[in-house]
Design a protein around this motif. Structure first.
Motif, PDB file in Angstrom:
ATOM      1  N   SER A   1       0.505  -1.435  -0.053  1.00  0.00           N
ATOM      2  CA  SER A   1      -0.482   0.475  -0.460  1.00  0.00           C
ATOM      3  C   SER A   1       0.601   1.397   0.035  1.00  0.00           C
ATOM      4  CB  SER A   1      -0.659   0.437   1.085  1.00  0.00           C
ATOM      5  OG  SER A   1      -1.514   1.657   1.688  1.00  0.00           O
ATOM      6  N   THR A   2       0.730   2.192  -1.088  1.00  0.00           N
ATOM      7  CA  THR A   2       0.855   3.701  -1.059  1.00  0.00           C
ATOM      8  C   THR A   2       1.699   4.155   0.224  1.00  0.00           C
ATOM      9  OG1 THR A   2      -0.285   4.442  -2.502  1.00  0.00           O
ATOM     10  CG2 THR A   2       1.526   3.239  -2.714  1.00  0.00           C
TER      11      THR A   2
ATOM     12  N   GLN B   1      -0.297  -2.165  -6.337  1.00  0.00           N
ATOM     13  CA  GLN B   1      -0.749  -2.421  -5.166  1.00  0.00           C
ATOM     14  C   GLN B   1      -1.519  -3.130  -4.576  1.00  0.00           C
ATOM     15  OE1 GLN B   1      -1.747   1.624  -2.495  1.00  0.00           O
ATOM     16  NE2 GLN B   1      -3.732   0.478  -3.785  1.00  0.00           N
TER      17      GLN B   1
ATOM     18  N   ARG C   1      -5.353  -0.182   0.458  1.00  0.00           N
ATOM     19  CA  ARG C   1      -6.093   0.519   1.884  1.00  0.00           C
ATOM     20  C   ARG C   1      -7.491   0.785   0.811  1.00  0.00           C
ATOM     21  NH1 ARG C   1      -5.697   1.813   6.479  1.00  0.00           N
ATOM     22  NH2 ARG C   1      -2.735   2.328   6.116  1.00  0.00           N
ATOM     23  N   GLY C   2      -8.820   1.169   1.649  1.00  0.00           N
ATOM     24  CA  GLY C   2     -10.256   1.760   1.518  1.00  0.00           C
ATOM     25  C   GLY C   2     -10.501   2.198   2.744  1.00  0.00           C
ATOM     26  N   GLN C   3     -11.391   3.620   2.325  1.00  0.00           N
ATOM     27  CA  GLN C   3     -12.512   3.834   3.430  1.00  0.00           C
ATOM     28  C   GLN C   3     -12.891   2.304   4.137  1.00  0.00           C
ATOM     29  OE1 GLN C   3     -14.821   6.751   2.098  1.00  0.00           O
ATOM     30  NE2 GLN C   3     -12.962   7.551   0.629  1.00  0.00           N
TER      31      GLN C   3
ATOM     32  N   SER D   1     -11.850  -0.890   4.086  1.00  0.00           N
ATOM     33  CA  SER D   1     -12.064  -1.721   3.171  1.00  0.00           C
ATOM     34  C   SER D   1     -10.717  -2.090   1.630  1.00  0.00           C
ATOM     35  CB  SER D   1     -13.750  -0.934   1.892  1.00  0.00           C
ATOM     36  OG  SER D   1     -12.767   0.316   1.361  1.00  0.00           O
TER      37      SER D   1
ATOM     38  N   TRP E   1      -8.728  -2.204  -1.915  1.00  0.00           N
ATOM     39  CA  TRP E   1      -9.077  -1.313  -3.010  1.00  0.00           C
ATOM     40  C   TRP E   1      -8.654  -1.974  -4.128  1.00  0.00           C
ATOM     41  CZ3 TRP E   1     -11.558   2.805  -4.686  1.00  0.00           C
ATOM     42  CH2 TRP E   1     -11.423   2.823  -5.411  1.00  0.00           C
TER      43      TRP E   1
ATOM     44  N   SER F   1       0.389   7.982  -3.006  1.00  0.00           N
ATOM     45  CA  SER F   1       0.454   8.842  -2.231  1.00  0.00           C
ATOM     46  C   SER F   1       1.217   9.650  -1.989  1.00  0.00           C
ATOM     47  CB  SER F   1       0.619   8.258  -0.543  1.00  0.00           C
ATOM     48  OG  SER F   1      -0.310   6.452  -0.891  1.00  0.00           O
TER      49      SER F   1
ATOM     50  N   ASP G   1     -15.541  10.588  -2.142  1.00  0.00           N
ATOM     51  CA  ASP G   1     -15.854   9.532  -3.250  1.00  0.00           C
ATOM     52  C   ASP G   1     -15.978  10.055  -4.951  1.00  0.00           C
ATOM     53  OD1 ASP G   1     -15.435   7.498  -1.825  1.00  0.00           O
ATOM     54  OD2 ASP G   1     -17.690   6.540  -2.394  1.00  0.00           O
TER      55      ASP G   1
ATOM     56  N   LYS H   1     -18.387   4.621  -9.465  1.00  0.00           N
ATOM     57  CA  LYS H   1     -17.237   5.233  -8.476  1.00  0.00           C
ATOM     58  C   LYS H   1     -15.951   5.419  -9.580  1.00  0.00           C
ATOM     59  CE  LYS H   1     -14.726   5.263  -4.020  1.00  0.00           C
ATOM     60  NZ  LYS H   1     -14.947   5.015  -2.632  1.00  0.00           N
TER      61      LYS H   1
ATOM     62  N   GLY I   1     -11.135   6.922  -5.706  1.00  0.00           N
ATOM     63  CA  GLY I   1     -10.980   7.512  -4.210  1.00  0.00           C
ATOM     64  C   GLY I   1     -10.233   8.147  -3.160  1.00  0.00           C
ATOM     65  N   ILE I   2     -10.424   8.825  -2.449  1.00  0.00           N
ATOM     66  CA  ILE I   2      -9.145   8.579  -1.258  1.00  0.00           C
ATOM     67  C   ILE I   2      -9.291   8.594  -0.319  1.00  0.00           C
ATOM     68  CG2 ILE I   2      -8.876  12.091  -0.369  1.00  0.00           C
ATOM     69  CD1 ILE I   2     -10.677  12.519  -2.922  1.00  0.00           C
ATOM     70  N   LEU I   3      -8.156   8.117   0.751  1.00  0.00           N
ATOM     71  CA  LEU I   3      -7.610   8.181   2.225  1.00  0.00           C
ATOM     72  C   LEU I   3      -6.626   8.788   2.229  1.00  0.00           C
ATOM     73  CD1 LEU I   3      -8.780   5.554   3.768  1.00  0.00           C
ATOM     74  CD2 LEU I   3      -6.710   4.267   3.528  1.00  0.00           C
TER      75      LEU I   3
ATOM     76  N   GLY J   1      -3.861   9.064  -0.260  1.00  0.00           N
ATOM     77  CA  GLY J   1      -4.016   8.357  -1.109  1.00  0.00           C
ATOM     78  C   GLY J   1      -4.451   8.539  -1.631  1.00  0.00           C
TER      79      GLY J   1
ATOM     80  N   GLY K   1      -6.728   6.652  -5.344  1.00  0.00           N
ATOM     81  CA  GLY K   1      -6.942   5.660  -6.326  1.00  0.00           C
ATOM     82  C   GLY K   1      -7.950   6.020  -7.797  1.00  0.00           C
TER      83      GLY K   1
HETATM   84  C1  BTN Z   1     -11.502   4.710  -0.920  1.00  0.00           C
HETATM   85  O1  BTN Z   1     -12.140   4.051  -0.424  1.00  0.00           O
HETATM   86  O2  BTN Z   1     -12.227   5.106  -1.631  1.00  0.00           O
HETATM   87  C2  BTN Z   1     -10.388   5.447  -0.976  1.00  0.00           C
HETATM   88  C3  BTN Z   1      -9.599   4.463  -2.463  1.00  0.00           C
HETATM   89  C4  BTN Z   1      -8.182   5.035  -1.717  1.00  0.00           C
HETATM   90  C5  BTN Z   1      -7.133   4.130  -2.760  1.00  0.00           C
HETATM   91  C6  BTN Z   1      -5.480   4.518  -2.676  1.00  0.00           C
HETATM   92  S1  BTN Z   1      -4.371   3.916  -3.673  1.00  0.00           S
HETATM   93  C7  BTN Z   1      -3.181   4.307  -3.482  1.00  0.00           C
HETATM   94  C8  BTN Z   1      -3.327   4.932  -2.057  1.00  0.00           C
HETATM   95  N1  BTN Z   1      -2.688   3.283  -1.078  1.00  0.00           N
HETATM   96  C9  BTN Z   1      -3.131   2.796  -0.256  1.00  0.00           C
HETATM   97  O3  BTN Z   1      -3.625   1.613   0.311  1.00  0.00           O
HETATM   98  N2  BTN Z   1      -4.577   3.176  -0.893  1.00  0.00           N
HETATM   99  C10 BTN Z   1      -4.774   4.689  -1.177  1.00  0.00           C
END
Ligand code: BTN
Length: 250
Positions: free
Chosen positions: A19-20, A44, A48-50, A53, A55, A66, A109, A116, A119-121, A137, A139
């Motif tokens: 994960s970045t 990747q 990781r997502g929000q 979750s 990604w 990132s 989102d 979608k 996504g932004i984390l 982060g 995606g």
């Molecule tokens: C979401 O769930 O909408 C957020 C997703 C974010 C994904 C990006 S991809 C690059 C960065 N590294 C990660 O592990 N997640 C974010």
């Protein structure tokens, strides 16, 4: 849009990475990276997502990266402003390539055609009441056409049928990010807030939601609190919700 000055000036690119965001956090804990440092990867495999979750991103097809920022001009209770500025930047970046309207679905989102596309984390590191560093982060689905896990996805390629050169569009992404980050730094915060609202998905439209108690209700988004809580009018009353407290039914 002019060339970015500091975002992407230093990049750490990897063929594979879990994960970045995790790598960026490690870099911050072990060294002193300069503001604007980018960590990116072609593959990747534990993105990781929000809200815990995952990604999904097929190797070599999308942007998964990132950016390290140091928004020391923001207080801890202004974290949502950074989310807003970054969401606006991604919205405009995608609009530069996509003819359909791009919306920001609260909290961040990025949607095209009700699906979608990005996504932004954001992970903020706080010291007392200040934000000392942030990991942005991102995606963004570019050339991927088939998805297996992601609910309701789309991509640049699905929208246009075209193939995109990732290294080319990355530069445009950095320019948009830098522009809106500098706007956040220099403009009245109310401008960022109203810009965000003007792109908000289903703003002032009748919408079905589901709350934490699994109660479905119809309401209309009427605004945001400073902290980023979503304000919804339902049955003539204004209610406000935090990120984990509500979902859109569609
Ligand atoms: C979401 O769930 O909408 C957020 C997703 C974010 C994904 C990006 S991809 C690059 C960065 N590294 C990660 O592990 N997640 C974010």
């Amino acid at each position: 849009m002019s060339n970015p000055l500091f975002i992407g000036e230093v990049t750490h690119h990897f063929e594979r990475l879990t994960s970045t965001n995790d790598y960026a956090q490690e870099l911050l804990s072990k060294s002193n990276p300069s503001e604007g440092t980018v960590i990116s990867t072609d593959n990747q495999y534990q993105g990781r997502g929000q809200i815990g979750s995952l990604w999904e991103s097929a190797p070599g097809r999308n942007l998964t990266l990132s950016v390290i920022l140091m928004p020391m001009f923001l207080k801890a209770d202004q974290q949502f402003l950074l989310n807003q500025a970054i969401s606006i930047a991604i919205k405009y970046f995608i609009s530069a390539y996509c003819s359909k309207t791009v919306h920001i679905k609260w909290p961040n989102d990025i949607m095209v055609d009700g699906k979608k596309i990005g996504g932004i984390l954001i992970q903020n590191n706080l010291q007392g009441h200040q934000i000392v560093s942030s990991i942005i982060g991102l995606g963004i689905n570019i050339n991927q056409k088939l998805f297996t896990e992601a609910p309701n996805p789309t991509s640049f390629a699905l929208q246009s049928g075209q193939f995109y050169d990732l290294s080319e569009i990355k530069k445009s992404l950095y320019a948009h990010l830098e522009h809106w980050y500098l706007q956040l730094k220099s403009q009245p915060k109310s401008q960022i807030q109203s810009e965000y609202l003007s792109h908000l998905y289903r703003y002032r439209e009748n919408t079905w939601f589901i709350d934490q108690q699994e109660q479905r209700f119809e309401g209309s988004i009427v605004g945001l609190e400073e902290t980023g809580r979503l304000k919804i009018v339902s049955n003539g009353k204004i209610r406000s919700f935090g990120i984990k407290e509500i979902s859109f039914l569609k």
